[in-house]
Scaffold this motif. Structure first.
Motif, PDB file in Angstrom:
ATOM      1  N   THR A 174     -16.678   6.506  10.796  1.00 22.63           N
ATOM      2  CA  THR A 174     -16.603   5.359  11.714  1.00 22.63           C
ATOM      3  C   THR A 174     -15.538   4.341  11.314  1.00 22.63           C
ATOM      4  N   THR A 175     -15.044   4.426  10.090  1.00 25.88           N
ATOM      5  CA  THR A 175     -14.042   3.459   9.654  1.00 25.88           C
ATOM      6  C   THR A 175     -12.650   4.078   9.805  1.00 25.88           C
ATOM      7  N   THR A 176     -11.589   3.277   9.609  1.00 21.04           N
ATOM      8  CA  THR A 176     -10.231   3.825   9.726  1.00 21.04           C
ATOM      9  C   THR A 176      -9.423   3.479   8.479  1.00 21.04           C
ATOM     10  N   LEU A 177      -8.357   4.192   8.298  1.00 20.67           N
ATOM     11  CA  LEU A 177      -7.455   3.962   7.189  1.00 20.67           C
ATOM     12  C   LEU A 177      -6.920   2.528   7.294  1.00 20.67           C
ATOM     13  N   ALA A 178      -6.992   1.807   6.188  1.00 17.31           N
ATOM     14  CA  ALA A 178      -6.505   0.415   6.198  1.00 17.31           C
ATOM     15  C   ALA A 178      -4.983   0.402   6.340  1.00 17.31           C
ATOM     16  N   ASN A 179      -4.460  -0.621   7.000  1.00 18.70           N
ATOM     17  CA  ASN A 179      -2.995  -0.723   7.034  1.00 18.70           C
ATOM     18  C   ASN A 179      -2.490  -1.411   5.762  1.00 18.70           C
ATOM     19  N   LYS A 180      -1.180  -1.394   5.583  1.00 21.56           N
ATOM     20  CA  LYS A 180      -0.612  -1.862   4.310  1.00 21.56           C
ATOM     21  C   LYS A 180      -0.851  -3.355   4.099  1.00 21.56           C
ATOM     22  N   GLU A 181      -0.844  -4.116   5.187  1.00 24.29           N
ATOM     23  CA  GLU A 181      -1.098  -5.551   5.050  1.00 24.29           C
ATOM     24  C   GLU A 181      -2.465  -5.781   4.409  1.00 24.29           C
ATOM     25  N   MET A 182      -3.441  -5.054   4.894  1.00 25.19           N
ATOM     26  CA  MET A 182      -4.805  -5.209   4.391  1.00 25.19           C
ATOM     27  C   MET A 182      -4.886  -4.807   2.914  1.00 25.19           C
ATOM     28  N   VAL A 183      -4.220  -3.708   2.572  1.00 27.49           N
ATOM     29  CA  VAL A 183      -4.242  -3.242   1.182  1.00 27.49           C
ATOM     30  C   VAL A 183      -3.564  -4.266   0.273  1.00 27.49           C
ATOM     31  N   ASN A 212       1.199  -1.785 -11.364  1.00 27.83           N
ATOM     32  CA  ASN A 212       0.059  -0.917 -11.703  1.00 27.83           C
ATOM     33  C   ASN A 212      -1.067  -1.045 -10.671  1.00 27.83           C
ATOM     34  N   LEU A 213      -1.430  -2.304 -10.406  1.00 35.38           N
ATOM     35  CA  LEU A 213      -2.526  -2.529  -9.454  1.00 35.38           C
ATOM     36  C   LEU A 213      -2.162  -1.979  -8.079  1.00 35.38           C
ATOM     37  N   GLN A 214      -0.921  -2.222  -7.690  1.00 36.66           N
ATOM     38  CA  GLN A 214      -0.474  -1.761  -6.385  1.00 36.66           C
ATOM     39  C   GLN A 214      -0.557  -0.235  -6.305  1.00 36.66           C
ATOM     40  N   ASN A 215      -0.153   0.418  -7.385  1.00 38.50           N
ATOM     41  CA  ASN A 215      -0.249   1.887  -7.412  1.00 38.50           C
ATOM     42  C   ASN A 215      -1.695   2.357  -7.304  1.00 38.50           C
ATOM     43  N   ILE A 216      -2.550   1.737  -8.087  1.00 38.72           N
ATOM     44  CA  ILE A 216      -3.960   2.163  -8.081  1.00 38.72           C
ATOM     45  C   ILE A 216      -4.544   2.107  -6.679  1.00 38.72           C
ATOM     46  N   PHE A 217      -4.238   1.020  -5.963  1.00 39.40           N
ATOM     47  CA  PHE A 217      -4.920   0.828  -4.679  1.00 39.40           C
ATOM     48  C   PHE A 217      -4.133   1.328  -3.469  1.00 39.40           C
ATOM     49  N   THR A 218      -2.933   1.867  -3.709  1.00 43.92           N
ATOM     50  CA  THR A 218      -2.274   2.485  -2.549  1.00 43.92           C
ATOM     51  C   THR A 218      -2.333   4.000  -2.634  1.00 43.92           C
ATOM     52  N   ARG A 219      -2.714   4.538  -3.791  1.00 43.70           N
ATOM     53  CA  ARG A 219      -2.684   5.986  -3.952  1.00 43.70           C
ATOM     54  C   ARG A 219      -3.893   6.667  -3.331  1.00 43.70           C
ATOM     55  N   ASN A 220      -4.940   5.922  -3.056  1.00 40.84           N
ATOM     56  CA  ASN A 220      -6.177   6.605  -2.663  1.00 40.84           C
ATOM     57  C   ASN A 220      -6.595   6.403  -1.212  1.00 40.84           C
ATOM     58  N   ASN A 221      -5.621   6.094  -0.352  1.00 41.61           N
ATOM     59  CA  ASN A 221      -5.921   6.057   1.088  1.00 41.61           C
ATOM     60  C   ASN A 221      -7.176   5.252   1.408  1.00 41.61           C
ATOM     61  N   LEU A 222      -7.199   3.979   1.012  1.00 48.00           N
ATOM     62  CA  LEU A 222      -8.414   3.192   1.252  1.00 48.00           C
ATOM     63  C   LEU A 222      -8.643   2.955   2.739  1.00 48.00           C
ATOM     64  N   THR A 223      -9.906   2.986   3.140  1.00 46.63           N
ATOM     65  CA  THR A 223     -10.247   2.645   4.522  1.00 46.63           C
ATOM     66  C   THR A 223     -10.581   1.152   4.581  1.00 46.63           C
ATOM     67  N   GLU A 224     -10.661   0.636   5.806  1.00 46.69           N
ATOM     68  CA  GLU A 224     -10.993  -0.791   5.984  1.00 46.69           C
ATOM     69  C   GLU A 224     -12.350  -1.100   5.361  1.00 46.69           C
ATOM     70  N   GLN A 225     -13.302  -0.216   5.590  1.00 51.72           N
ATOM     71  CA  GLN A 225     -14.644  -0.409   5.042  1.00 51.72           C
ATOM     72  C   GLN A 225     -14.611  -0.469   3.513  1.00 51.72           C
ATOM     73  N   GLU A 226     -13.830   0.435   2.902  1.00 50.45           N
ATOM     74  CA  GLU A 226     -13.775   0.475   1.443  1.00 50.45           C
ATOM     75  C   GLU A 226     -13.135  -0.793   0.878  1.00 50.45           C
ATOM     76  N   ILE A 227     -12.143  -1.336   1.580  1.00 48.92           N
ATOM     77  CA  ILE A 227     -11.521  -2.584   1.109  1.00 48.92           C
ATOM     78  C   ILE A 227     -12.528  -3.722   1.159  1.00 48.92           C
ATOM     79  N   ASN A 228     -13.324  -3.750   2.231  1.00 48.44           N
ATOM     80  CA  ASN A 228     -14.370  -4.777   2.289  1.00 48.44           C
ATOM     81  C   ASN A 228     -15.351  -4.628   1.132  1.00 48.44           C
ATOM     82  N   THR A 229     -15.686  -3.375   0.798  1.00 44.05           N
ATOM     83  CA  THR A 229     -16.576  -3.131  -0.342  1.00 44.05           C
ATOM     84  C   THR A 229     -15.965  -3.694  -1.624  1.00 44.05           C
TER      85      THR A 229
END
Lengths: 240, 240
Positions: A174-183, A212-229
């Motif tokens: 039900t969630t979607t891949l987050a866009n780069k702005e959100m990440v 480093n942080l940017q790599n960690i959180f852009t490598r795993n295809n975060l969804t909008e829901q996961e970013i909220n988590t």
């Protein structure tokens, strides 16, 4: 004329194996079965039970006395063998045969695929009735398959040609891949929360930490829901 | 580090199915097996008999209490499911997963492939341990496979990537494909023998008949041995 190849089991010994073969056929969307001189009753309780939901294929199966009669109305016949024996014949991998058969069927050609008895495989006489041989590439030290597994592998290759399965896809429900702005907003937020961390206070180390942080959180295809988590986790940790 | 993926059967119910799975593994050149909390003894007579020659895999299998322990030293884990459920996850076809795993292994990455219990398939908790999901494309109306067949299809795709099977080849045994001179000499010989035939006597029909014969005997990849057989047949028929 048929829109799929006909599976022809030559002298199958056990009704259970015939039943299991129909299960494999149905797994692969194949419904047309012929049996040449089966030793046991293909409608026995054992066969029906082994077919595991594919019993309509057993009920519709046609029975023949000889392989010649079973292939009489076929225009192309393929013979499956573990290893091609003394025959002068074209040999396809199961994968390539499936492509050929798919083309044959598009050209309105009636295609049959022969599978031999469990112990011996196809007799040379039956192989010589075939236009070509199908060989399933398997470990040469251990290439014996049971009947239903041979049907499954040939059928599976055929089925792959009938559908257009995506090689790889990302399921997000039900969630979607987050866009780069959100990440990136999230990464900036995390950096802000970490501003007193030694790695961020040190002006020299800081750009490295940020990357480093940017790599960690852009490598795993975060969804909008996961970013909220993740926002929630930071909030909780702060207040702990 | 391993030169092939490890097959991990999670809570298999029947020892026979574990045995059949090892047979399928050996068909595909896979030897490394782990079992998570199996219900029955994987070294029982039933298991050994079902393994059908692959019992060394059973003897070398490692047993774990939990899936987490079984994947602890793995660097990449794939989960096989009939249909990906409520997970945010990458889903590969078996074919594409096999390519990925082949690359992983070349990069010295330890790879494990999870297969769930017979009835239920993998629990969501186990799927969430995996980096990605493997889905076997099958008839959606009838996609349930038994355990050994799921192992076979995934293993087969892997094995295909390890060998370079020729898509199609022509097996001639001790004889070889005839060259064009030999084929055409034979066709000319046949024409000569047929010179009194009405189709050849009629100067208008003749070129058409000649082309026909040439087509018949060049389309089927005759070997030298087969051409000699055909010469013999003509000789015999003449003297009949």
């Amino acid at each position: 004329m048929n829109n799929q190849p006909t599976i022809i089991l030559v002298e199958p010994q056990l009704a259970e194996n015939v039943g299991m073969a129909t299960r494999a056929m149905m797994n692969c969307g194949l419904y047309d079965l012929r049996l040449v001189n089966p030793r046991e009753d293909h409608l026995s309780a054992k066969a029906i039970s082994a077919s595991s939901g594919a019993e309509e294929i057993l009920h519709n199966a046609k029975i023949y006395k000889t392989t010649q009669e079973a292939v009489a109305d076929m225009q192309k016949v393929y013979a499956t063998t573990a290893r091609p024996r003394n025959q002068i014949k074209i040999v396809h991998t199961a994968e390539n045969a499936a492509k050929e058969i798919t083309k044959d069927i598009k050209d309105n050609i009636n295609v049959g695929i022969l599978f031999g008895p469990e112990r011996t495989g196809l007799h040379n006489d039956d192989i010589s009735l075939a236009d070509a041989i199908i060989e399933i590439p398997l470990n040469p030290k251990h290439c014996s398959l049971n009947l239903s597994q041979a049907v499954l592998l040939v059928g599976y290759e055929w089925y792959k040609n009938q559908i257009n399965a995506e090689d790889v896809r990302f399921v997000t429900n039900t969630t979607t891949l987050a866009n780069k702005e959100m990440v990136l907003n999230f990464v900036r937020h995390l950096e802000q929360e970490l501003s007193e961390h030694p790695g961020f206070k040190d002006e020299e180390k800081r750009p490295h930490m940020e990357r480093n942080l940017q790599n960690i959180f852009t490598r795993n295809n975060l969804t909008e829901q996961e970013i909220n988590t993740l926002y929630g986790i930071i909030k909780y940790l702060k207040n702990k």
